[in-house]
Enzyme design. Sequence first.
Site, PDB file in Angstrom:
ATOM      1  N   ASP A   1       0.664  -0.909  -0.014  1.00 55.22           N
ATOM      2  CA  ASP A   1      -0.346   0.126   0.117  1.00 55.22           C
ATOM      3  C   ASP A   1       1.007   1.299   0.443  1.00 55.22           C
ATOM      4  OD1 ASP A   1      -1.127  -0.271   3.275  1.00 55.22           O
ATOM      5  OD2 ASP A   1       0.508   0.386   2.704  1.00 55.22           O
TER       6      ASP A   1
ATOM      7  N   CYS B   1     -23.818  -3.875  -1.189  1.00 54.96           N
ATOM      8  CA  CYS B   1     -24.266  -2.975   0.046  1.00 54.96           C
ATOM      9  C   CYS B   1     -25.848  -3.028   0.114  1.00 54.96           C
ATOM     10  CB  CYS B   1     -23.420  -1.993   0.205  1.00 54.96           C
ATOM     11  SG  CYS B   1     -21.862  -2.003   0.077  1.00 54.96           S
TER      12      CYS B   1
ATOM     13  N   CYS C   1     -22.221   0.547   7.857  1.00 51.50           N
ATOM     14  CA  CYS C   1     -20.746   1.744   8.339  1.00 51.50           C
ATOM     15  C   CYS C   1     -21.298   2.726   8.696  1.00 51.50           C
ATOM     16  CB  CYS C   1     -20.301   0.678   7.103  1.00 51.50           C
ATOM     17  SG  CYS C   1     -20.942   1.345   6.024  1.00 51.50           S
TER      18      CYS C   1
ATOM     19  N   CYS D   1     -11.207  10.841  10.351  1.00 54.60           N
ATOM     20  CA  CYS D   1     -11.372   9.244   9.829  1.00 54.60           C
ATOM     21  C   CYS D   1     -10.335   9.360  11.407  1.00 54.60           C
ATOM     22  CB  CYS D   1     -10.851   8.929   9.529  1.00 54.60           C
ATOM     23  SG  CYS D   1     -11.100   6.576   9.137  1.00 54.60           S
TER      24      CYS D   1
HETATM   25  S1  SF4 Z   1     -22.009  -2.187   6.539  1.00 55.81           S
HETATM   26 FE1  SF4 Z   1     -20.911  -1.166   4.647  1.00 55.81          FE
HETATM   27  S2  SF4 Z   1     -19.974  -1.051   3.378  1.00 55.81           S
HETATM   28 FE2  SF4 Z   1     -20.815  -3.225   5.058  1.00 55.81          FE
HETATM   29  S3  SF4 Z   1     -22.578  -4.034   3.851  1.00 55.81           S
HETATM   30 FE3  SF4 Z   1     -23.122  -2.241   4.798  1.00 55.81          FE
HETATM   31  S4  SF4 Z   1     -22.839  -0.347   3.859  1.00 55.81           S
HETATM   32 FE4  SF4 Z   1     -21.384  -2.153   2.680  1.00 55.81          FE
HETATM   33  S1  SF4 Z   2     -13.333   6.451  11.868  1.00 56.20           S
HETATM   34 FE1  SF4 Z   2     -12.433   5.361   9.900  1.00 56.20          FE
HETATM   35  S2  SF4 Z   2     -12.330   3.674  10.298  1.00 56.20           S
HETATM   36 FE2  SF4 Z   2     -13.722   4.456  11.697  1.00 56.20          FE
HETATM   37  S3  SF4 Z   2     -15.742   3.449  11.740  1.00 56.20           S
HETATM   38 FE3  SF4 Z   2     -15.510   5.290  10.661  1.00 56.20          FE
HETATM   39  S4  SF4 Z   2     -14.484   5.639   8.606  1.00 56.20           S
HETATM   40 FE4  SF4 Z   2     -14.544   3.517   9.565  1.00 56.20          FE
END
Ligand code: SF4
Ligand code: SF4
Length: 330
Positions: A131, A188, A194, A214
Site C-alpha cells: 500500500d 451493499c 458502517c 477518520c
Molecule cells: S456495512 Fe457498509 S460496506 Fe458493509 S454492506 Fe453495509 S453499507 Fe456495505
Molecule cells: S472512523 Fe474511519 S475506520 Fe473508524 S468507522 Fe469511521 S471510517 Fe471506519
Amino acid sequence: MDSKTVRQHAFDVGFDLCGIVSAERLGEEAERFAAWLADGFHGEMSYLTDRPERRSDPSQHLKDAKSVIVLGLNYFQKDARETPPGHGRVSKYARGRDYHKVIERRSRELIRRLDTEVGTEASVEFKWFVDFGPILERAFAQRAGLGYVGRNSMLINRTYGSWIFLSEIITNQVLESDDPKAVKHGTCGTCTRCIEACPTGAIVGDRTIDSRRCISYLTIERPTEIPQELAEKMGDRIFGCDICQDVCPHNDKRARVTRHKELLAESGVGEFLNAKTVLSMQSREEFLKLTAGTPLTRPKLEGLQRNAKIVMENETAGRRIVIPDFEKKR
Ligand code: SF4
Ligand code: SF4
C-alpha cells in the site's frame, strides 16, 4: 507463462487471493480519486497529491505494462475481550508484525518463481507494490474480480470479507484477465451500517471517506494535534479503528482467522497498549523496543503518546464508543 501458473505460484508462496487484470488505465475510479483530493478529504497526506495520475495508470510505473497481478492476504483475528482499564485498543491489522515485510517476502519469492518460469530469453519485467506504492489498489482488485468496494470504501471479498491486505505486481507479460463478473461477492444493497456506526461521521458518501474525520487517519497519519471534538469520539482507539468493518454484515458471515501467524496479536504488540506505559516512554529507543517491526512505528513516539493521552482522558471522562446493536434494530 499463463494466468493459471501465476495463480498457482501465488497460492504456493502463501497469498490467499490472486486476481489478474489488464494494465489498462483506470477511468471512473481515477476521476473519483481526483474529486476526493479536490474536496480535501486526504487531510495532511500531501503525498497523495503528488502526480495522482500515477495511481490509475500502471504504465507510469512500468513503461510496457500489460497486466496487473493483484494479491490478497487475510489478516482477520478476533477481538478477545473488552478493553482493560488504562489501555487503548489496536486495530486488527496492526497487532502482529509489519504486513509490508510479510507481503514483501511473499512478493519477492513469487517474482523469483515467475522469473524462473519464463527463463532467461524473455525480457520479462515485474514491479511490485504494497500500500505505500502509488496505485489505486482497491480499484484494480475489483477489476481483477477479487471483490467489490463497499460503502465503507473497503474491498469486500466473498471468502474473507474486507480483512485483506492488498498488493500488486505489474508486469510486461500479457496474461489472461479474470472476469470481475464471474464470482459474485455481494453488494451493499440497502445496508448503511458502517455509516451509522462510524463514531466520527467520517463516511460522508458512498465509498467516500473524509480522512480528516477518520480515526485511522487521525491516530496513524495525522502528524499534528487531534481536534478536541474528534478526540472525544475516539474512545479507547489508540491506533487505528475497525468499526466500519466490524459492523459489516459481509464480515459477520465471512471472516475467518488468518493462517499467517506473524500477523496475529501474539507476534507483535497485541490487541491493547497500556496507555501509561506509552506515556512514560522517554526516548526513541524505548519506543522502538515496543514497536520495531510492527506498523506502530508510523505515528512515531509523539503521535502514539498523543493518542495514549486522548485514550486516558476519554476513560477518565467516561467517553466510550457505543456501537449500535444492528441485530436488535432489525
Ligand atoms: S456495512 Fe457498509 S460496506 Fe458493509 S454492506 Fe453495509 S453499507 Fe456495505
Ligand atoms: S472512523 Fe474511519 S475506520 Fe473508524 S468507522 Fe469511521 S471510517 Fe471506519
